[in-house]
Scaffold this motif. Structure first.
Motif, PDB file in Angstrom:
ATOM      1  N   ALA A  18       0.859  -1.285  -0.341  1.00 15.84           N
ATOM      2  CA  ALA A  18       0.135   0.251  -0.548  1.00 15.84           C
ATOM      3  C   ALA A  18       0.892   1.574  -0.067  1.00 15.84           C
ATOM      4  O   ALA A  18       1.702   1.817   0.915  1.00 15.84           O
ATOM      5  CB  ALA A  18      -0.746   0.360   0.889  1.00 15.84           C
ATOM      6  N   ASP A  19       0.885   1.867  -1.188  1.00 18.96           N
ATOM      7  CA  ASP A  19       1.986   3.357  -1.538  1.00 18.96           C
ATOM      8  C   ASP A  19       0.607   3.916  -0.499  1.00 18.96           C
ATOM      9  O   ASP A  19      -0.709   4.725  -1.510  1.00 18.96           O
ATOM     10  CB  ASP A  19       2.218   3.059  -2.754  1.00 18.96           C
ATOM     11  CG  ASP A  19       3.539   2.005  -3.093  1.00 18.96           C
ATOM     12  OD1 ASP A  19       3.771   1.767  -2.037  1.00 18.96           O
ATOM     13  OD2 ASP A  19       3.812   2.121  -4.408  1.00 18.96           O
ATOM     14  N   THR A  20       1.167   5.127   0.236  1.00 26.23           N
ATOM     15  CA  THR A  20       0.419   5.635   1.055  1.00 26.23           C
ATOM     16  C   THR A  20       0.732   7.385   0.081  1.00 26.23           C
ATOM     17  O   THR A  20      -0.352   7.939   1.002  1.00 26.23           O
ATOM     18  CB  THR A  20       0.855   6.261   2.514  1.00 26.23           C
ATOM     19  OG1 THR A  20       2.356   6.667   2.528  1.00 26.23           O
ATOM     20  CG2 THR A  20       0.560   5.223   3.076  1.00 26.23           C
ATOM     21  N   ALA A  40       9.756   7.811  -2.979  1.00 21.72           N
ATOM     22  CA  ALA A  40       8.761   7.584  -3.271  1.00 21.72           C
ATOM     23  C   ALA A  40       8.154   5.672  -3.565  1.00 21.72           C
ATOM     24  O   ALA A  40       8.926   6.097  -5.273  1.00 21.72           O
ATOM     25  CB  ALA A  40       7.613   8.341  -2.797  1.00 21.72           C
ATOM     26  N   PRO A  41       8.223   5.193  -3.137  1.00 16.64           N
ATOM     27  CA  PRO A  41       8.033   4.068  -3.599  1.00 16.64           C
ATOM     28  C   PRO A  41       7.463   3.980  -5.700  1.00 16.64           C
ATOM     29  O   PRO A  41       6.414   4.533  -5.775  1.00 16.64           O
ATOM     30  CB  PRO A  41       6.971   3.136  -2.846  1.00 16.64           C
ATOM     31  CG  PRO A  41       7.333   3.555  -1.029  1.00 16.64           C
ATOM     32  CD  PRO A  41       7.237   4.817  -2.227  1.00 16.64           C
ATOM     33  N   GLY A  42       7.987   3.528  -6.149  1.00 13.50           N
ATOM     34  CA  GLY A  42       7.659   3.032  -7.419  1.00 13.50           C
ATOM     35  C   GLY A  42       7.724   5.172  -8.668  1.00 13.50           C
ATOM     36  O   GLY A  42       7.497   5.072  -9.323  1.00 13.50           O
ATOM     37  N   ARG A  43       8.077   4.996  -7.888  1.00 17.55           N
ATOM     38  CA  ARG A  43       8.980   7.095  -8.085  1.00 17.55           C
ATOM     39  C   ARG A  43       9.867   6.881  -8.367  1.00 17.55           C
ATOM     40  O   ARG A  43      10.036   8.395  -9.644  1.00 17.55           O
ATOM     41  CB  ARG A  43       7.109   7.857  -7.229  1.00 17.55           C
ATOM     42  CG  ARG A  43       6.161   8.438  -7.790  1.00 17.55           C
ATOM     43  CD  ARG A  43       5.379   8.849  -6.580  1.00 17.55           C
ATOM     44  NE  ARG A  43       5.660   9.860  -7.036  1.00 17.55           N
ATOM     45  CZ  ARG A  43       5.306  11.237  -5.919  1.00 17.55           C
ATOM     46  NH1 ARG A  43       4.456  11.424  -5.432  1.00 17.55           N
ATOM     47  NH2 ARG A  43       6.129  13.151  -7.006  1.00 17.55           N
ATOM     48  N   THR A  89       8.943   6.896   6.110  1.00 21.65           N
ATOM     49  CA  THR A  89       9.980   6.191   6.771  1.00 21.65           C
ATOM     50  C   THR A  89      11.773   6.795   5.992  1.00 21.65           C
ATOM     51  O   THR A  89      11.346   7.798   4.862  1.00 21.65           O
ATOM     52  CB  THR A  89      10.044   5.591   5.410  1.00 21.65           C
ATOM     53  OG1 THR A  89       8.232   4.793   5.796  1.00 21.65           O
ATOM     54  CG2 THR A  89      10.880   4.068   5.571  1.00 21.65           C
ATOM     55  N   ALA A  90      11.794   6.951   7.198  1.00 23.51           N
ATOM     56  CA  ALA A  90      13.498   7.421   7.021  1.00 23.51           C
ATOM     57  C   ALA A  90      14.407   5.948   6.725  1.00 23.51           C
ATOM     58  O   ALA A  90      14.753   4.979   8.490  1.00 23.51           O
ATOM     59  CB  ALA A  90      13.886   7.870   7.529  1.00 23.51           C
ATOM     60  N   VAL A  91      15.729   5.670   6.574  1.00 28.77           N
ATOM     61  CA  VAL A  91      16.840   4.202   6.633  1.00 28.77           C
ATOM     62  C   VAL A  91      17.681   5.597   6.571  1.00 28.77           C
ATOM     63  O   VAL A  91      18.650   6.168   5.848  1.00 28.77           O
ATOM     64  CB  VAL A  91      16.610   3.799   5.696  1.00 28.77           C
ATOM     65  CG1 VAL A  91      18.098   2.712   5.710  1.00 28.77           C
ATOM     66  CG2 VAL A  91      14.912   2.792   4.981  1.00 28.77           C
ATOM     67  N   ALA A 317      14.694   1.335   2.477  1.00 25.54           N
ATOM     68  CA  ALA A 317      13.462   2.302   2.558  1.00 25.54           C
ATOM     69  C   ALA A 317      11.975   2.130   1.757  1.00 25.54           C
ATOM     70  O   ALA A 317      11.061   1.977   2.547  1.00 25.54           O
ATOM     71  CB  ALA A 317      14.010   4.064   2.188  1.00 25.54           C
ATOM     72  N   THR A 318      12.007   1.304   0.576  1.00 25.62           N
ATOM     73  CA  THR A 318      10.947   0.966  -0.277  1.00 25.62           C
ATOM     74  C   THR A 318      10.259  -0.183   0.366  1.00 25.62           C
ATOM     75  O   THR A 318       8.887   0.389   0.142  1.00 25.62           O
ATOM     76  CB  THR A 318      12.189   1.393  -1.958  1.00 25.62           C
ATOM     77  OG1 THR A 318      12.414   2.173  -2.260  1.00 25.62           O
ATOM     78  CG2 THR A 318      10.578   0.591  -3.054  1.00 25.62           C
ATOM     79  N   GLU A 319      11.065  -1.206   0.713  1.00 21.32           N
ATOM     80  CA  GLU A 319      10.627  -1.731   1.109  1.00 21.32           C
ATOM     81  C   GLU A 319       9.793  -1.540   2.172  1.00 21.32           C
ATOM     82  O   GLU A 319       8.087  -2.870   2.493  1.00 21.32           O
ATOM     83  CB  GLU A 319      11.777  -3.017   1.323  1.00 21.32           C
ATOM     84  CG  GLU A 319      12.224  -3.926  -0.328  1.00 21.32           C
ATOM     85  CD  GLU A 319      13.131  -4.811  -0.060  1.00 21.32           C
ATOM     86  OE1 GLU A 319      13.116  -5.177   0.982  1.00 21.32           O
ATOM     87  OE2 GLU A 319      13.559  -5.105  -1.210  1.00 21.32           O
TER      88      GLU A 319
END
Length: 342
Positions: A18-20, A40-43, A89-91, A317-319
């Protein structure tokens, strides 16, 4: 917020989640400073921003306040480029986290939440981000070599680490180790002792001045490992015609392969990769290292590194943002802080 070493559940890299609409922060903190991206995931991610000032260490290890001083303006400058509603999220991949991470674990998650609203934070040893950038979520071993050296391996159930003990106690085969060995050979030649190299003596005096002045130039320096490592390219340059220089690089290769063998799973389909600036020394180092790895790890498949530590931070971070992280958790190597439930 609550500390947890649970790394989340999911089905691995690229698993649907779920990408928020929230973005993530990915950081690589090392001996040369900070590198930072937002994504951002997918971006994809923003253009990296960098600070050339290494984060200080203090009584509690890596100084979270000094890290935030550098991080905050870079993140604020990058936020308009990313164009998301916020950061969730932060890594933070950090050199020395395993032994110097007390202050970061205690203070950084709260500081990131207060400053940016970030609620999921992973504090990750730089060896783990190097592994992830190189191999992703596959079992095997990675040798990360620059000024220092560490090998890290996993069977995807736990992490194993070898060396990374610093230039006084270890980092065997690293840039600092090669440079120190080369300078020792130069001083042996200066003294007339066995094992010396007149060629390395000439290169040392060209780089640092008269040999008898070398201790005074080197010992007071707070950046001794980097100064030692600066001589490693001179050792590599001389390896084609100087058997002493060639022998130093072959011994460095043996040390690296020993560390890789110490952490690599002994069975199954496993991979081995090399990452870090030291391998730019070229064939004089890489060829004997390949030979040593083949001898010690014949069951492991050698693959090129897909990316470096910053790319590893981005992947983690993506995961995490997709709740699909499957890398093994560890209190000192991969420490995840998640929001309180309820």
């Amino acid at each position: 917020m609550t500390g947890s070493t649970g790394a989340g559940a999911g089905s691995g890299t690229g698993a649907a989640g779920a990408d928020t609409g929230e973005g993530f922060l990915a950081v690589d903190s090392g001996g040369s400073g900070l590198r930072v991206v937002l994504g951002a995931p997918g971006r994809g991610t923003t253009t990296p921003r960098a600070s050339r000032e290494p984060v200080r260490t203090g009584p509690k290890g890596i100084d979270p306040g000094h890290l935030m001083e550098q991080l905050v303006p870079m993140v604020r400058a990058l936020l308009p480029e990313l164009g998301v509603s916020g950061l969730g999220t932060a890594v933070v991949g950090a050199a020395g986290l395993a032994t110097l991470g007390e202050g970061l674990r205690a203070e950084l998650p709260g500081a990131l939440e207060r400053e940016f609203g970030i609620r999921t934070v992973a504090l990750v040893a730089d060896a783990v981000t190097a592994y992830t950038g190189a191999l992703g979520p596959r079992p095997g071993a990675v040798v990360a070599a620059g000024t220092g050296l560490v090998a890290i391996g996993t069977d995807l159930r736990s992490w194993r680490r070898a060396d990374g003990w610093g230039h006084l106690l270890g980092d065997c085969g690293s840039g600092a180790w090669i440079g120190r060995a080369g300078l020792e050979a130069a001083l042996r030649a200066h003294d007339g002792r066995p094992g010396g190299s007149a060629a390395l003596l000439a290169r040392a005096e060209e780089s640092f001045g008269p040999a008898q002045e070398l201790p005074g130039r080197l010992y007071p320096r707070t950046d001794r490992p980097a100064v030692l490592a600066s001589f490693a390219p001179q050792v590599a340059a001389g390896a084609g015609s100087d058997p002493v220089a060639e022998g130093i690089l072959r011994e460095a290769a043996r040390h690296m392969a020993e560390s890789a063998a110490a952490v690599c799973p002994a069975e199954g389909e496993v991979y081995v990769s090399l990452t870090g600036g030291l391998f730019r020394l070229g064939d004089a180092l890489v060829v004997p290292l390949e030979e040593e790895l083949e001898r010690r790890l014949p069951h492991a498949r050698r693959v090129p590194a897909a990316g470096g530590p910053l790319e590893g931070s981005v992947q983690i971070a993506t995961e995490l943002a997709r709740s699909s992280l499957t890398l093994p958790s560890d209190a000192s190597m991969l420490y995840v802080v998640t929001p309180k439930r309820g």
